[in-house]
Design a protein around this motif. Structure first.
Motif, PDB file in Angstrom:
ATOM      1  N   GLN A 111     -13.475   9.135 -16.094  1.00  0.00           N
ATOM      2  CA  GLN A 111     -12.789   8.540 -14.953  1.00  0.00           C
ATOM      3  C   GLN A 111     -11.529   7.772 -15.360  1.00  0.00           C
ATOM      4  O   GLN A 111     -10.470   7.929 -14.754  1.00  0.00           O
ATOM      5  CB  GLN A 111     -13.741   7.611 -14.183  1.00  0.00           C
ATOM      6  CG  GLN A 111     -14.878   8.325 -13.502  1.00  0.00           C
ATOM      7  CD  GLN A 111     -14.398   9.253 -12.402  1.00  0.00           C
ATOM      8  OE1 GLN A 111     -13.499   8.903 -11.645  1.00  0.00           O
ATOM      9  NE2 GLN A 111     -14.980  10.436 -12.317  1.00  0.00           N
ATOM     10  N   PHE A 123      -7.665   8.981 -14.859  1.00  0.00           N
ATOM     11  CA  PHE A 123      -6.718   8.187 -14.073  1.00  0.00           C
ATOM     12  C   PHE A 123      -5.411   8.000 -14.846  1.00  0.00           C
ATOM     13  O   PHE A 123      -4.325   8.142 -14.293  1.00  0.00           O
ATOM     14  CB  PHE A 123      -7.336   6.833 -13.720  1.00  0.00           C
ATOM     15  CG  PHE A 123      -6.451   5.956 -12.892  1.00  0.00           C
ATOM     16  CD1 PHE A 123      -6.333   6.162 -11.527  1.00  0.00           C
ATOM     17  CD2 PHE A 123      -5.720   4.931 -13.470  1.00  0.00           C
ATOM     18  CE1 PHE A 123      -5.503   5.357 -10.755  1.00  0.00           C
ATOM     19  CE2 PHE A 123      -4.894   4.125 -12.718  1.00  0.00           C
ATOM     20  CZ  PHE A 123      -4.783   4.336 -11.342  1.00  0.00           C
ATOM     21  N   ASP A 142      -3.526  11.277 -14.919  1.00  0.00           N
ATOM     22  CA  ASP A 142      -2.947  11.531 -13.597  1.00  0.00           C
ATOM     23  C   ASP A 142      -1.732  10.642 -13.351  1.00  0.00           C
ATOM     24  O   ASP A 142      -0.745  11.088 -12.762  1.00  0.00           O
ATOM     25  CB  ASP A 142      -3.994  11.319 -12.500  1.00  0.00           C
ATOM     26  CG  ASP A 142      -5.017  12.440 -12.450  1.00  0.00           C
ATOM     27  OD1 ASP A 142      -4.701  13.550 -12.907  1.00  0.00           O
ATOM     28  OD2 ASP A 142      -6.129  12.197 -11.951  1.00  0.00           O
ATOM     29  N   CYS A 143      -1.786   9.404 -13.799  1.00  0.00           N
ATOM     30  CA  CYS A 143      -0.629   8.514 -13.682  1.00  0.00           C
ATOM     31  C   CYS A 143       0.558   9.070 -14.465  1.00  0.00           C
ATOM     32  O   CYS A 143       1.705   9.004 -14.009  1.00  0.00           O
ATOM     33  CB  CYS A 143      -0.966   7.104 -14.170  1.00  0.00           C
ATOM     34  SG  CYS A 143      -2.003   6.178 -13.028  1.00  0.00           S
ATOM     35  N   ILE A 185      -7.663  13.388 -10.194  1.00  0.00           N
ATOM     36  CA  ILE A 185      -7.583  12.796  -8.859  1.00  0.00           C
ATOM     37  C   ILE A 185      -6.877  13.796  -7.959  1.00  0.00           C
ATOM     38  O   ILE A 185      -5.914  14.439  -8.358  1.00  0.00           O
ATOM     39  CB  ILE A 185      -6.805  11.463  -8.918  1.00  0.00           C
ATOM     40  CG1 ILE A 185      -7.611  10.447  -9.718  1.00  0.00           C
ATOM     41  CG2 ILE A 185      -6.494  10.953  -7.533  1.00  0.00           C
ATOM     42  CD1 ILE A 185      -6.874   9.156  -9.967  1.00  0.00           C
ATOM     43  N   ASP A 192      -5.455  10.227  -2.917  1.00  0.00           N
ATOM     44  CA  ASP A 192      -5.386   9.384  -4.116  1.00  0.00           C
ATOM     45  C   ASP A 192      -4.219   9.808  -5.004  1.00  0.00           C
ATOM     46  O   ASP A 192      -3.507   8.974  -5.560  1.00  0.00           O
ATOM     47  CB  ASP A 192      -6.692   9.445  -4.913  1.00  0.00           C
ATOM     48  CG  ASP A 192      -7.830   8.709  -4.220  1.00  0.00           C
ATOM     49  OD1 ASP A 192      -7.550   7.906  -3.311  1.00  0.00           O
ATOM     50  OD2 ASP A 192      -8.987   8.927  -4.600  1.00  0.00           O
ATOM     51  N   GLU A 193      -4.019  11.108  -5.140  1.00  0.00           N
ATOM     52  CA  GLU A 193      -2.897  11.606  -5.937  1.00  0.00           C
ATOM     53  C   GLU A 193      -1.570  11.228  -5.280  1.00  0.00           C
ATOM     54  O   GLU A 193      -0.628  10.793  -5.949  1.00  0.00           O
ATOM     55  CB  GLU A 193      -2.992  13.119  -6.112  1.00  0.00           C
ATOM     56  CG  GLU A 193      -1.884  13.683  -6.972  1.00  0.00           C
ATOM     57  CD  GLU A 193      -1.983  15.192  -7.145  1.00  0.00           C
ATOM     58  OE1 GLU A 193      -1.541  15.669  -8.208  1.00  0.00           O
ATOM     59  OE2 GLU A 193      -2.470  15.895  -6.232  1.00  0.00           O
ATOM     60  N   ALA A 215      -1.071   8.669  -3.477  1.00  0.00           N
ATOM     61  CA  ALA A 215      -0.907   7.225  -3.696  1.00  0.00           C
ATOM     62  C   ALA A 215      -0.328   6.954  -5.086  1.00  0.00           C
ATOM     63  O   ALA A 215       0.463   6.021  -5.254  1.00  0.00           O
ATOM     64  CB  ALA A 215      -2.241   6.510  -3.517  1.00  0.00           C
ATOM     65  N   LEU A 216      -0.694   7.763  -6.079  1.00  0.00           N
ATOM     66  CA  LEU A 216      -0.108   7.596  -7.418  1.00  0.00           C
ATOM     67  C   LEU A 216       1.392   7.903  -7.389  1.00  0.00           C
ATOM     68  O   LEU A 216       2.180   7.215  -8.048  1.00  0.00           O
ATOM     69  CB  LEU A 216      -0.811   8.481  -8.447  1.00  0.00           C
ATOM     70  CG  LEU A 216      -2.227   8.069  -8.822  1.00  0.00           C
ATOM     71  CD1 LEU A 216      -2.797   9.021  -9.876  1.00  0.00           C
ATOM     72  CD2 LEU A 216      -2.288   6.641  -9.307  1.00  0.00           C
ATOM     73  N   ARG A 218      -4.349   3.556   0.756  1.00  0.00           N
ATOM     74  CA  ARG A 218      -5.280   3.508  -0.373  1.00  0.00           C
ATOM     75  C   ARG A 218      -4.912   2.355  -1.312  1.00  0.00           C
ATOM     76  O   ARG A 218      -4.552   2.583  -2.471  1.00  0.00           O
ATOM     77  CB  ARG A 218      -5.244   4.831  -1.140  1.00  0.00           C
ATOM     78  CG  ARG A 218      -5.528   6.068  -0.319  1.00  0.00           C
ATOM     79  CD  ARG A 218      -6.976   6.288  -0.020  1.00  0.00           C
ATOM     80  NE  ARG A 218      -7.684   6.408  -1.282  1.00  0.00           N
ATOM     81  CZ  ARG A 218      -8.942   6.026  -1.451  1.00  0.00           C
ATOM     82  NH1 ARG A 218      -9.605   5.498  -0.471  1.00  0.00           N
ATOM     83  NH2 ARG A 218      -9.524   6.163  -2.600  1.00  0.00           N
ATOM     84  N   MET A 237      -5.955   2.146  -5.044  1.00  0.00           N
ATOM     85  CA  MET A 237      -5.260   2.834  -6.124  1.00  0.00           C
ATOM     86  C   MET A 237      -4.268   1.898  -6.820  1.00  0.00           C
ATOM     87  O   MET A 237      -4.155   1.912  -8.048  1.00  0.00           O
ATOM     88  CB  MET A 237      -4.529   4.078  -5.596  1.00  0.00           C
ATOM     89  CG  MET A 237      -5.463   5.138  -5.039  1.00  0.00           C
ATOM     90  SD  MET A 237      -6.697   5.695  -6.233  1.00  0.00           S
ATOM     91  CE  MET A 237      -5.672   6.629  -7.335  1.00  0.00           C
ATOM     92  N   ARG A 296      -6.381  -0.488  -8.869  1.00  0.00           N
ATOM     93  CA  ARG A 296      -6.849   0.167 -10.090  1.00  0.00           C
ATOM     94  C   ARG A 296      -5.711   0.313 -11.102  1.00  0.00           C
ATOM     95  O   ARG A 296      -5.899   0.129 -12.301  1.00  0.00           O
ATOM     96  CB  ARG A 296      -7.444   1.530  -9.769  1.00  0.00           C
ATOM     97  CG  ARG A 296      -8.050   2.189 -10.991  1.00  0.00           C
ATOM     98  CD  ARG A 296      -8.938   3.325 -10.644  1.00  0.00           C
ATOM     99  NE  ARG A 296      -9.593   3.815 -11.846  1.00  0.00           N
ATOM    100  CZ  ARG A 296     -10.019   5.052 -11.988  1.00  0.00           C
ATOM    101  NH1 ARG A 296      -9.909   5.914 -11.002  1.00  0.00           N
ATOM    102  NH2 ARG A 296     -10.587   5.430 -13.108  1.00  0.00           N
TER     103      ARG A 296
END
Length: 188
Positions: free
Chosen positions: A13, A17, A20-21, A76, A80-81, A83-84, A112, A115, A118
């Motif tokens: 996880q 993350f 993905d960032c 993600i 959520d993606e 939101a990144l 979100r 996000m 996090r």
């Protein structure tokens, strides 16, 4: 000592993350390299995967991160993606080949907030602070100075002041005409 979990293939996880960032351009390779010592400092040595040490010198293309890690972590998807991508736009990053528009990404981030929370937990050293301007703050700044939208988007050679004391220095380079128009709700 507290441990950062989510760094293994079985539980990916956290590293998922982080990757993905990187792919959404919310962080760059330098910030990825800076995250690795953060993991080392906040974990017991026996809980740190070898790839964390290898990522400290990572300076390759984003797709090569999987080779260094040794597996493909959890990805993600969906809102959520988006939101990144919103975080990347919030930071003033000129996102290359985004699958979502800046306004849609901003709305996804607003929907979100977990996000952003996090992101702040995983990357406590990344400044999201006062050097970044929200659409509301930018709108207020423009209104106070009675400046037209073109003052932000036209080149300085068009007769506009290049900068003014207190002006957001990153605006001219980080905001596109379309983004400003869509985000501020101004007619174009």
């Amino acid at each position: 000592m507290p441990c950062i979990t989510g760094l293994t293939q079985e539980d990916s996880q956290t590293i998922g993350f982080v990757v993905d960032c990187l792919f959404c351009q919310a962080i760059d390779r330098a910030e990825l390299r800076k995250w690795c010592p953060h993991v080392v400092i906040t974990n017991d040595l026996e809980h740190i995967p070898q790839y964390i040490f290898n990522l400290m010198d990572f300076d390759e293309g984003a797709a090569d991160v999987f080779r260094v890690i040794g597996f493909v972590p959890t990805k993600i998807r969906g809102a959520d993606e988006s939101a990144l991508y919103g975080i990347a736009y919030l930071r003033g990053i000129d996102v290359f080949d985004s699958p979502t528009s800046p306004s849609a990404a901003s709305k996804a981030l607003e929907a979100r907030p977990v996000m952003l929370q996090r992101f702040r937990e995983v990357f406590p050293f990344v400044d999201l602070g006062p050097t970044r301007w929200s659409a509301t703050a930018l709108r207020h700044w423009l209104k106070q100075r009675a400046m037209p939208l073109t003052a932000l988007t036209e080149p300085a050679s068009a007769g506009r002041r290049r900068s003014e004391p207190g002006a957001p220095q990153n605006v001219r380079y980080c905001l596109w005409s379309q983004w400003v128009s869509a985000t501020l709700g101004l007619p174009w």
